[in-house]
Scaffold this active site. Structure first.
Site, PDB file in Angstrom:
ATOM      1  N   CYS A 164       0.576   0.836   1.781  1.00 56.73           N
ATOM      2  CA  CYS A 164       1.212   2.163   1.875  1.00 56.73           C
ATOM      3  C   CYS A 164       1.425   2.558   3.337  1.00 56.73           C
ATOM      4  O   CYS A 164       2.451   3.159   3.677  1.00 56.73           O
ATOM      5  CB  CYS A 164       0.375   3.191   1.129  1.00 56.73           C
ATOM      6  SG  CYS A 164       0.312   2.836  -0.653  1.00 56.73           S
ATOM      7  N   GLU A 180       1.663   6.758  -3.319  1.00 55.20           N
ATOM      8  CA  GLU A 180       2.467   6.917  -2.101  1.00 55.20           C
ATOM      9  C   GLU A 180       3.783   6.152  -2.201  1.00 55.20           C
ATOM     10  O   GLU A 180       4.835   6.628  -1.754  1.00 55.20           O
ATOM     11  CB  GLU A 180       1.727   6.385  -0.862  1.00 55.20           C
ATOM     12  CG  GLU A 180       0.394   7.021  -0.559  1.00 55.20           C
ATOM     13  CD  GLU A 180      -0.755   6.246  -1.156  1.00 55.20           C
ATOM     14  OE1 GLU A 180      -0.709   5.911  -2.352  1.00 55.20           O
ATOM     15  OE2 GLU A 180      -1.710   5.982  -0.414  1.00 55.20           O
ATOM     16  N   CYS A 191      -3.715   2.796   1.845  1.00 59.46           N
ATOM     17  CA  CYS A 191      -4.102   1.398   2.105  1.00 59.46           C
ATOM     18  C   CYS A 191      -3.105   0.786   3.086  1.00 59.46           C
ATOM     19  O   CYS A 191      -2.144   1.442   3.502  1.00 59.46           O
ATOM     20  CB  CYS A 191      -4.137   0.608   0.796  1.00 59.46           C
ATOM     21  SG  CYS A 191      -2.486   0.229   0.144  1.00 59.46           S
ATOM     22  N   HIS A 231       1.348   2.241  -6.271  1.00 61.49           N
ATOM     23  CA  HIS A 231       0.484   3.297  -5.726  1.00 61.49           C
ATOM     24  C   HIS A 231       1.274   4.602  -5.674  1.00 61.49           C
ATOM     25  O   HIS A 231       2.516   4.584  -5.570  1.00 61.49           O
ATOM     26  CB  HIS A 231       0.015   2.914  -4.316  1.00 61.49           C
ATOM     27  CG  HIS A 231      -1.105   1.915  -4.303  1.00 61.49           C
ATOM     28  ND1 HIS A 231      -1.835   1.625  -3.175  1.00 61.49           N
ATOM     29  CD2 HIS A 231      -1.631   1.163  -5.296  1.00 61.49           C
ATOM     30  CE1 HIS A 231      -2.757   0.710  -3.471  1.00 61.49           C
ATOM     31  NE2 HIS A 231      -2.645   0.412  -4.749  1.00 61.49           N
TER      32      HIS A 231
END
Lengths: 149, 149
Positions: free
Chosen positions: B89, B58, B86, B56
């Site tokens: 993260c 992040e 999410c 991801h």
């Protein structure tokens, strides 16, 4: 699926990884990922060495297993990890759709259950396998660290 | 800390990263990490390209920022990300002790709030900055993807 008889075998392999972390001065957590009785990923916590909070054993094992399989979903895999996953690792495991997670020691402070994080509804989770060995290694580590400081 | 006036400026930079992801056929999420008005990390979602659920925006930004700073804690940093993080993260951000998170679009299905994950109690969280732009990019992506299939 690995049978119940095999869980302690693979957890011992995860404990060997945790011991490597211990030797490096890392919080001793180790993980292996197994598919059809074969270890396809081994990893240990490297957060201090890599200066990276994302370098938990599970995260590295997920990346390595996906790389081995050539796809991001870890269907048919089992993760063995010596400590209950945190919410970050639970989140990654959720996305991976891994069907089975076996962990050793419970983490009543920062484990996914205490933090309220969710595992995938299709994931079977078994805790407490070789819990004493995993917890003893953690306790030893923190006692030694305290004595050094 | 970046001032309120600057949040949309840095979110635009995160949106540019999201557009790069879009162009690669990735779910369009982008992130930047800023310290004292300076961008020290830029990243976009690469889960498909890397076959890796952990990739991801992040997560990559956290790793890059920690590498830049030479330490695992992101004290004094602000993360700008186009979509609500999410639980994976959120977990990583928790460990990083980042003091400020600014996100664009809410994610009522898989956002950390809906999933019950916890941010660090010392982290300030601001949602909805350039939300329309971030949400429109996501909608476009999924409409296009549906039409292609």
């Amino acid at each position: 699926m690995e049978g119940i008889l095999d869980d302690s075998y693979f957890m011992k392999k995860a404990l060997q990884e945790a011991e490597v972390a211990y030797g490096l001065g890392e919080i001793p957590v180790g993980a292996v990922i197994v598919v059809q009785g074969r270890i396809i990923a081994r990893a240990h916590n490297l957060t201090e060495r890599l200066h990276d909070v994302t370098a938990h054993a599970e995260m590295q094992a997920i990346t390595a297993a996906a790389n081995f399989l050539g796809g991001k979903y870890l269907h048919r895999c089992t993760l063995y990890v010596t400590l209950e996953p945190c919410q970050m690792c639970a989140g990654a495991l959720y996305w991976s759709q891994i069907p089975r997670i076996v962990y050793g020691a419970h983490d009543p402070q920062r484990g996914f259950a205490a933090m309220g994080a969710q595992m995938h509804p299709k994931t079977e989770i078994i805790g407490g396998v070789l819990e004493h060995e995993a917890a003893t290694l953690m306790k030893q580590f923190f006692i030694e660290k305290r004595n050094l400081n």
